[in-house]
Design an enzyme around this catalytic site. Structure first.
Site, PDB file in Angstrom:
ATOM      1  N   LYS A   8       0.854  -1.195   0.000  1.00  0.00           N
ATOM      2  CA  LYS A   8       0.000   0.000   0.000  1.00  0.00           C
ATOM      3  C   LYS A   8       0.886   1.239   0.000  1.00  0.00           C
ATOM      4  CE  LYS A   8      -3.335   2.526   2.891  1.00  0.00           C
ATOM      5  NZ  LYS A   8      -4.076   2.541   4.176  1.00  0.00           N
ATOM      6  N   ASP A  38      -2.305  10.237   4.147  1.00  0.00           N
ATOM      7  CA  ASP A  38      -3.729   9.951   4.200  1.00  0.00           C
ATOM      8  C   ASP A  38      -4.437  10.935   5.125  1.00  0.00           C
ATOM      9  OD1 ASP A  38      -6.236   8.866   4.096  1.00  0.00           O
ATOM     10  OD2 ASP A  38      -5.781   7.152   5.395  1.00  0.00           O
ATOM     11  N   LYS A  94     -10.031  12.885   8.526  1.00  0.00           N
ATOM     12  CA  LYS A  94      -9.682  12.390   9.859  1.00  0.00           C
ATOM     13  C   LYS A  94      -9.658  13.538  10.863  1.00  0.00           C
ATOM     14  CE  LYS A  94      -6.480   8.842   8.069  1.00  0.00           C
ATOM     15  NZ  LYS A  94      -7.121   7.617   8.590  1.00  0.00           N
ATOM     16  N   ASP A 152       1.350   5.722   6.138  1.00  0.00           N
ATOM     17  CA  ASP A 152       0.398   4.928   5.374  1.00  0.00           C
ATOM     18  C   ASP A 152       1.015   4.353   4.104  1.00  0.00           C
ATOM     19  OD1 ASP A 152      -2.088   3.876   5.788  1.00  0.00           O
ATOM     20  OD2 ASP A 152      -3.166   5.396   4.656  1.00  0.00           O
ATOM     21  N   ASP A 198     -12.195   7.409   3.624  1.00  0.00           N
ATOM     22  CA  ASP A 198     -11.039   7.056   4.447  1.00  0.00           C
ATOM     23  C   ASP A 198     -10.755   5.553   4.418  1.00  0.00           C
ATOM     24  OD1 ASP A 198      -8.872   7.643   6.027  1.00  0.00           O
ATOM     25  OD2 ASP A 198      -9.991   7.554   7.915  1.00  0.00           O
ATOM     26  N   GLU A 203      -9.604   4.109   1.805  1.00  0.00           N
ATOM     27  CA  GLU A 203      -9.035   4.298   0.464  1.00  0.00           C
ATOM     28  C   GLU A 203      -7.973   3.276   0.097  1.00  0.00           C
ATOM     29  OE1 GLU A 203      -5.726   5.167   2.734  1.00  0.00           O
ATOM     30  OE2 GLU A 203      -7.783   5.792   3.138  1.00  0.00           O
ATOM     31  N   ARG A 254      -7.757   0.106   0.434  1.00  0.00           N
ATOM     32  CA  ARG A 254      -8.271  -1.106  -0.218  1.00  0.00           C
ATOM     33  C   ARG A 254      -8.660  -0.832  -1.671  1.00  0.00           C
ATOM     34  NH1 ARG A 254     -12.754  -1.667   4.305  1.00  0.00           N
ATOM     35  NH2 ARG A 254     -10.972  -0.762   5.393  1.00  0.00           N
TER      36      ARG A 254
END
Length: 497
Positions: free
Chosen positions: A267, A272, A279, A290, A349, A351, A353
C-alpha cells in the site's frame, strides 16, 4: 559503521567495549566469558555475580572497567535469559541491547562474542546473521533534520568486530554477517522512507527511489496509462491531491528458471488525510506511515539481486495521496475496478483497499503464482492485535503458514484472522457490487473480504501492518517510530521458496 570478523581471543583484543554474555543464574561463567573472567581475576564470578547480584536475565547489562588487565577498556556483560528459552531471535535482541549500551558509553570500537554459538550450540552462520541484524537495527537513528551542534559530536559507533577463536567457523560467520547486513540495512531503508516527511516522500519520490534500485527492472505507469488500463478505483483516491499518482512495477528475475512468480504488493498512500471523510487532527498525525507497506516492498526489492532467490518477484505499488481537494472523490461515488467489479464509496477514508484492488487486479493479469499484499490497512487491526503483531488472512492456508513461519524467523509476528463468508453481508450495496467499507465490527477481516474479490483463484495472503508499522515505544531490537516491519518476513519467505 563497519562490521567485520576476527579470528582470535577476546582477552587479546583491543577495543573500547568488549561484549560478553551470561545465561540466567549462572554462577561460574564458561567459554569465552569464562576466559575473560579469569583474565580479570574472577571479577565477574566473584564480584558481579556474587556481590552485585547480576542474574543474567534477558537484556540485563553490567559494565566492568578492566583497569588495563586486558586490552579492552571496558567489558559489557549482557544477560541471555534462561537457556531453555534462548533462540536466534534473542541473539538479535541481545546484540541490539549491547550496541545501545555501547553508544551510551560513547564507545567507538566494539568487540563482541558471537552470542549463541558457544554454550547455546546454535549455528555460527545464523548467529552471525542475528548479531549483525541486531547491531544494525539497534543502532538506528533518524536525525537527518536535527540541527548539528559542532561543540557536541554525534555519538556514533565506528566499528564492531565479531571475535571468534575457532578458525573453522570464520567462513560461516562472514557469510552470515553479509546476509544480516543486507536484511537489516533493507529494514532501515524502509524505516528511512517512512520517517521522511510526506512533503518529501511523495508518489513521485517513491517512483524515483524504485527506479534507482540496481539489479531489477522498473516501470512507472503514469495517470494516462493507468486510465487506459481501467484503474478507476486507484485513480479515484488520487483525484483530491495536487501530487500525481505513480503506479510502480518492479521486477526481479533470477539467473535460472524461476521456481515461481510471486507478486508482493505494498500500500502506497504517501499521506492519508482521510479525503472528504477527513480524519480528526489527532488521527492524522503520523499518517505519513500509510506508505509503510510500499516501503517494505521497495526495501525488499532493493536487496533481491544480492540475495538471489530462485523466484521471479513483481513488486507493485499504487502510490498516491488521499487528500480532500476540489476534485476529490466523494461518498456515494461508484467506481469500477480493473476487473470490472463496481464499488460504492461508503467512506473515503477506506481508500487503501481501493488502491490495492487495482494493484491486485494488475498482478492477476501478470499470471503470477502467488500474491502477497502488505498494508497499514485498518485501525481495527491495531485495536485487535496492538503493536506487537500484524494480522494475516487469505485464501490459501499453506501460503499463510509459510508467511507466519518466515515472520517468526525474522523476529516479526503474524496472527491469522478469519475471512468468514458471513462477513460479506456488511459490504452489500444496493447500487453496486459491494461497498468499500461496512460495519465497525471485524473491520480488519472486512477489509480482507473486500480484497478477496479481486484475486480470482490465485493463492493470496493479506498482511495488515497497521499496528507494528509505527511503534510508540522501543520494542526489542526496534526503537520508537517506524519499524520497517514486513521486510524480514518478505525476504525470508522469498528465500524459502
Amino acid at each position: 559503521m563497519e562490521i567485520k570478523v576476527k579470528q582470535g581471543s577476546l582477552t587479546d583484543t583491543a577495543c573500547d567495549v568488549l561484549v560478553v554474555n551470561l545465561f540466567e543464574n549462572t554462577k561460574s561463567p564458561g567459554g569465552a566469558t569464562g576466559a575473560v573472567d579469569k583474565a580479570l581475576d574472577n571479577i565477574i564470578s566473584a564480584y558481579v555475580i556474587e556481590k552485585e547480584g547480576f542474574k543474567g536475565k534477558l537484556n540485563e547489562t553490567y559494565v566492568i572497567p578492566t583497569y588495563g588487565k586486558i586490552p579492552a577498556d571496558k567489558v559489557l556483560l549482557v544477560g541471555l535469559g534462561k537457556p531453555e528459552d534462548f533462540c536466534l531471535n534473542q541473539v538479535r535482541e541481545v546484540a541490539s541491547t549491547a550496541i545501545r549500551k555501547a553508544v551510551s558509553l560513547k564507545a567507538k570500537h566494539i568487540c563482541t562474542i558471537l552470542h549463541g554459538a558457544g554454550i547455546a550450540g546454535l549455528n555460527a552462520f545464523d548467529c552471525a546473521q542475528m548479531v549483525t541484524e541486531g547491531t544494525i537495527l539497534g543502532s538506528y537513528k533518524f536525525s537527518k533534520y536535527k540541527s548539528k551542534d559542532e561543540n557536541k559530536p554525534e555519538e556514533k559507533i565506528e566499528s564492531v568486530e565479531i571475535v571468534e577463536l575457532d578458525n573453522s567457523k570464520i567462513t560461516d560467520i562472514e557469510k552470515g554477517l553479509i546476509k544480516g547486513q543486507l536484511i537489516a540495512q533493507a529494514t532501515n531503508f524502509a524505516r528511512d522512507m517512512v520517517n521522511e516527511p510526506p512533503a518529501v516522500v511523495t508518489p513521485t519520490k517513491l517512483a524515483e527511489i524504485a527506479q534507482s534500485i540496481e539489479g531489477i527492472e522498473c516501470t512507472i505507469i503514469e495517470k494516462d496509462e493507468a486510465e487506459k488500463l481501467g484503474m478507476e478505483a486507484y485513480l479515484a483516491v488520487a483525484k483530491g491531491s495536487a501530487q500525481p499518482p505513480k503506479f510502480i512495477h518492479m521486477i526481479y528475475k533470477p539467473i535460472g528458471e524461476p521456481k515461481k512468480k510471486v507478486a508482493i504488493i505494498g500500500k502506497g498512500i504517501t499521506f492519508d488525510s482521510g479525503g472528504l471523510d477527513i480524519k480528526p487532527a489527532a488521527s492524522m498525525v503520523h499518517m505519513k506511515d500509510d506508505m509503510a507497506g510500499s516501503a517494505a516492498v521497495i526495501a525488499t526489492m532493493s536487496i533481491l539481486s544480492k540475495l538471489n532467490p530462485e523466484v521471479e518477484v513483481h513488486g507493485i505499488v499504487a502510490a498516491c495521496e488521499n487528500m480532500p481537494g476540489g476534485h476529490a472523490y466523494k461518498p456515494d461515488d461508484i467506481l469500477k475496478a480493473m476487473n470490472g467489479k463496481t464499488i460504492e464509496v461508503d467512506n473515503t477514508d477506506a481508500e487503501g483497499r481501493l488502491t490495492l484492488a487495482d494493484a491486485i487486479c494488475y498482478a492477476v493479469n501478470l499470471k503470477v503464482d502467488q500474491i502477497v499484499d502488505i498494508a497499514t490497512l485498518t485501525g481495527a487491526c491495531l485495536v485487535a492485535l496492538g503493536r506487537m503483531a500484524s494480522g494475516i488472512m487469505g485464501n490459501n492456508q499453506d501460503l499463510i503458514n509459510d508467511l507466519i513461519k518466515s515472520a517468526d524467523i525474522g523476529g516479526e509476528r503474524l496472527w491469522q484472522l478469519p475471512l468468514y463468508d458471513e462477513y460479506k453481508e456488511a459490504l452489500k450495496s444496493p447500487v453496486a457490487d459491494f461497498k468499500n467499507s461496512g460495519s465497525r465490527e471485524a473491520g480488519a477481516s472486512l477489509a480482507g473480504i473486500f480484497l478477496k474479490e479481486f484475486v480470482d483463484d490465485i493463492p493470496w495472503a493479506h498482511i495488515d501492518i497497521a499496528g507494528p508499522a509505527m511503534l510508540d515505544k522501543d520494542i526489542k531490537e526496534l526503537s520508537k517510530g517506524p519499524s520497517g516491519t514486513g521486510v524480514r518476513t518478505l525476504v525470508n519467505y522469498l528465500l524459502s521458496i
